[in-house]
Design a protein around this motif. Sequence first.
Motif, PDB file in Angstrom:
ATOM      1  N   ILE A  70       0.836  -1.200   0.000  1.00  0.00           N
ATOM      2  CA  ILE A  70       0.000   0.000   0.000  1.00  0.00           C
ATOM      3  C   ILE A  70       0.870   1.249   0.000  1.00  0.00           C
ATOM      4  N   HIS A  91      -1.281  -6.739  10.139  1.00  0.00           N
ATOM      5  CA  HIS A  91      -2.496  -6.309   9.445  1.00  0.00           C
ATOM      6  C   HIS A  91      -3.607  -7.335   9.636  1.00  0.00           C
ATOM      7  N   LYS A  95      -6.989  -6.474  11.481  1.00  0.00           N
ATOM      8  CA  LYS A  95      -8.154  -6.432  10.593  1.00  0.00           C
ATOM      9  C   LYS A  95      -9.254  -7.348  11.111  1.00  0.00           C
ATOM     10  N   ALA A 250     -11.181   7.305   7.970  1.00  0.00           N
ATOM     11  CA  ALA A 250     -11.711   6.410   6.920  1.00  0.00           C
ATOM     12  C   ALA A 250     -13.236   6.453   6.864  1.00  0.00           C
ATOM     13  N   GLY A 251     -13.876   6.607   8.010  1.00  0.00           N
ATOM     14  CA  GLY A 251     -15.332   6.475   8.033  1.00  0.00           C
ATOM     15  C   GLY A 251     -16.102   7.780   7.942  1.00  0.00           C
ATOM     16  N   SER A 254     -16.354   9.559   4.039  1.00  0.00           N
ATOM     17  CA  SER A 254     -16.947   8.574   3.124  1.00  0.00           C
ATOM     18  C   SER A 254     -18.436   8.388   3.438  1.00  0.00           C
ATOM     19  N   THR A 255     -18.756   8.198   4.720  1.00  0.00           N
ATOM     20  CA  THR A 255     -20.161   8.008   5.105  1.00  0.00           C
ATOM     21  C   THR A 255     -20.967   9.279   4.829  1.00  0.00           C
ATOM     22  N   ARG A 322      -1.232   1.389  -5.095  1.00  0.00           N
ATOM     23  CA  ARG A 322      -0.338   0.335  -4.635  1.00  0.00           C
ATOM     24  C   ARG A 322       1.026   0.560  -5.275  1.00  0.00           C
ATOM     25  N   VAL A 377     -16.607  -0.677  -5.050  1.00  0.00           N
ATOM     26  CA  VAL A 377     -16.578   0.580  -4.283  1.00  0.00           C
ATOM     27  C   VAL A 377     -15.815   0.438  -2.972  1.00  0.00           C
ATOM     28  N   GLY A 379     -13.206  -1.559  -2.563  1.00  0.00           N
ATOM     29  CA  GLY A 379     -11.918  -2.188  -2.841  1.00  0.00           C
ATOM     30  C   GLY A 379     -12.111  -3.697  -2.943  1.00  0.00           C
ATOM     31  N   ARG A 383      -7.486  -5.939   1.812  1.00  0.00           N
ATOM     32  CA  ARG A 383      -7.691  -4.579   2.320  1.00  0.00           C
ATOM     33  C   ARG A 383      -9.111  -4.068   2.064  1.00  0.00           C
ATOM     34  N   CYS A 385     -12.720  -2.728   2.455  1.00  0.00           N
ATOM     35  CA  CYS A 385     -13.149  -1.774   3.488  1.00  0.00           C
ATOM     36  C   CYS A 385     -13.638  -2.475   4.762  1.00  0.00           C
TER      37      CYS A 385
HETATM   38  C1  HEM Z   1     -19.292   4.858   1.498  1.00  0.00           C
HETATM   39  C2  HEM Z   1     -18.464   4.602   2.465  1.00  0.00           C
HETATM   40  C3  HEM Z   1     -17.117   3.976   2.292  1.00  0.00           C
HETATM   41  C4  HEM Z   1     -16.409   3.733   1.154  1.00  0.00           C
HETATM   42  C5  HEM Z   1     -16.806   3.998  -0.297  1.00  0.00           C
HETATM   43  C6  HEM Z   1     -15.154   3.114   1.564  1.00  0.00           C
HETATM   44  C7  HEM Z   1     -14.186   2.688   0.685  1.00  0.00           C
HETATM   45  C8  HEM Z   1     -13.035   2.020   1.070  1.00  0.00           C
HETATM   46  C9  HEM Z   1     -12.074   1.462   0.151  1.00  0.00           C
HETATM   47  C10 HEM Z   1     -12.156   1.541  -1.370  1.00  0.00           C
HETATM   48  C11 HEM Z   1     -11.094   0.889   0.892  1.00  0.00           C
HETATM   49  C12 HEM Z   1      -9.877   0.113   0.366  1.00  0.00           C
HETATM   50  C13 HEM Z   1      -8.587   0.897   0.490  1.00  0.00           C
HETATM   51  C14 HEM Z   1      -7.434   0.180  -0.203  1.00  0.00           C
HETATM   52  O1  HEM Z   1      -7.552  -0.975  -0.593  1.00  0.00           O
HETATM   53  O2  HEM Z   1      -6.400   0.829  -0.365  1.00  0.00           O
HETATM   54  C15 HEM Z   1     -11.421   1.087   2.276  1.00  0.00           C
HETATM   55  C16 HEM Z   1     -10.658   0.661   3.334  1.00  0.00           C
HETATM   56  C17 HEM Z   1     -10.963   0.917   4.649  1.00  0.00           C
HETATM   57  N1  HEM Z   1     -12.129   1.461   5.140  1.00  0.00           N
HETATM   58 FE1  HEM Z   1     -13.674   2.153   4.036  1.00  0.00          FE
HETATM   59  N2  HEM Z   1     -15.127   3.028   2.926  1.00  0.00           N
HETATM   60  C18 HEM Z   1     -16.307   3.527   3.419  1.00  0.00           C
HETATM   61  C19 HEM Z   1     -16.698   3.602   4.744  1.00  0.00           C
HETATM   62  C20 HEM Z   1     -15.922   3.207   5.803  1.00  0.00           C
HETATM   63  C21 HEM Z   1     -16.321   3.288   7.183  1.00  0.00           C
HETATM   64  C22 HEM Z   1     -17.671   3.776   7.705  1.00  0.00           C
HETATM   65  C23 HEM Z   1     -15.281   2.852   7.927  1.00  0.00           C
HETATM   66  C24 HEM Z   1     -15.277   2.772   9.417  1.00  0.00           C
HETATM   67  C25 HEM Z   1     -14.259   2.712  10.160  1.00  0.00           C
HETATM   68  C26 HEM Z   1     -14.209   2.464   7.008  1.00  0.00           C
HETATM   69  C27 HEM Z   1     -12.991   1.964   7.373  1.00  0.00           C
HETATM   70  C28 HEM Z   1     -12.046   1.501   6.501  1.00  0.00           C
HETATM   71  C29 HEM Z   1     -10.760   0.971   6.920  1.00  0.00           C
HETATM   72  C30 HEM Z   1     -10.270   0.850   8.353  1.00  0.00           C
HETATM   73  C31 HEM Z   1     -10.087   0.600   5.757  1.00  0.00           C
HETATM   74  C32 HEM Z   1      -8.689  -0.010   5.655  1.00  0.00           C
HETATM   75  C33 HEM Z   1      -8.769  -1.523   5.573  1.00  0.00           C
HETATM   76  C34 HEM Z   1      -7.422  -2.187   5.422  1.00  0.00           C
HETATM   77  O3  HEM Z   1      -6.418  -1.520   5.101  1.00  0.00           O
HETATM   78  O4  HEM Z   1      -7.378  -3.389   5.653  1.00  0.00           O
HETATM   79  N3  HEM Z   1     -14.642   2.699   5.734  1.00  0.00           N
HETATM   80  N4  HEM Z   1     -12.621   1.773   2.359  1.00  0.00           N
END
Ligand code: HEM
Length: 436
Positions: A70, A91, A95, A250-251, A254-255, A322, A377, A379, A383, A385
């Motif tokens: 990443i 991770h 996770k 992250a949250g 986006s939310t 990446r 959307v 990912g 990794r 979401c």
């Molecule tokens: C519409 C809402 C959301 C969208 C479109 C979204 C999208 C994404 C995407 C595309 C990734 C992948 C990143 C990657 O592979 O580099 C991701 C990872 C992540 N998201 Fe979301 N997200 C949303 C909401 C949330 C919410 C509410 C949280 C709450 C904590 C969250 C926490 C995370 C975390 C912690 C990761 C990292 C996971 C990892 O590295 O293993 N996301 N998100």
Amino acid sequence: MGLPFIGETLTFLWYFKILRRPDDFIKSKKQKYGEGVGLYRSHIFGYPSIITCLPESNKFVLQSASDFHIRWPAPELFGLTSLVNVEGKKHTRLKSYVVNAINHPKALRRVAQIVQPRIVSSLRSWANKGKINGLLESKKMTFENICMMFASMEPGPLLDEIDKCFAGLVPGFRAYPLDFPGTAFHHARRCRWRLNAVFREELEKKKQQKESSPGEIGDLMDGLMQIKDEGGKQLTDDEVVDNIVSFVIAGYSSTSYALMWALYHLSNSPEVLRKLREENTAISKEEKDGFITMDDISQLKYTAKVVEETIRMANVAPTLFRVANRDIEYGGYTIPKGWQVVIWLRHIHTDPKNYDHPLSFIPERWDKPAKPGTFQVFGGGHRICAGNMLVRVQLTILLHHLSLGYKWGLTNPGAKIKYLPHPCPEDEAALSFSTL
Ligand code: HEM
């Protein structure tokens, strides 16, 4: 490859910012070079890059964890030891804990209880105001809910202060990393320090609380304080704080954008709103402010389609990044070691090959499942979401209360859409809002 040094970054800005036709960036490549295996060589966002934009090629990169690592711009702003930055065993362990704590059915039952009062009271306050900025109000509601879910922090002056710190932190991810007073990056670093200090204090309070009355506090921070690896080692305080701050980052936006887009699309889609009302009326409750449970949510089949369609069209994360760990062969081409790989998620959701009339809001398209690999959307791979169900539950609860009790309309239905940093109407969805 574009111009020397600058490469195609200006072309990207031309399509996204000036023309406001973001999908023509990839379309123009397809027209020039053909679709091939979905890989294009470029120099963009400061690095020699391979752009990937087909479901299969994106999936290949997202699922090859050991071949690509990443890369976030300014990873220290996210927190070097946070889930979004760490790799390997660390991770995997973090996770699985986080997914259990916020994304699994048991956790979501608790989430539904925590977020609902705030959603209901926010809607009431919007109706009292009569006119609202959809994005700002969605952000306020989301932030208060996230702080409650993750750290049991109640609204008040401290939350207002940390909200300002997050607002100063996020632009740092896109800023040039020049660290001296006056720069966005410097300000973002200062905001990050302040956030660390505030959440550190919260953590100390929790420790004292647990000493005086042992037992579960039950929020995400408390859970992170208790995770142990195979050797019984717990996360350090810095790791807990890094993770909490990164989960809010992250949250939060986006939310908020997803909620705003739900308000936006429904004001343009009376027939969808009618069906939504019909379904939600059938499960509505008289007692307890009409709060719904996860069992109710599982019955809301049409609402779930509205949620999926809203998230698809919001395209909150247009690209992911990446870096290739070695020379990697794909479809007869080589992705060179050390090159940046830009995973163009947006293209998957706006390509007419994957979705008929992709720029139209049609929840009924979800009567059938999407073609395999065409909903990225969140990912994919290891990794994917961690909060994907969390956002779906919040959207469903919002749609339930919204459709049952309120009517609303766009003040400027013709407002142009801007695409950076996230797709959003220029007026941030200014709305008239009232009770039914
Ligand atoms: C519409 C809402 C959301 C969208 C479109 C979204 C999208 C994404 C995407 C595309 C990734 C992948 C990143 C990657 O592979 O580099 C991701 C990872 C992540 N998201 Fe979301 N997200 C949303 C909401 C949330 C919410 C509410 C949280 C709450 C904590 C969250 C926490 C995370 C975390 C912690 C990761 C990292 C996971 C990892 O590295 O293993 N996301 N998100």
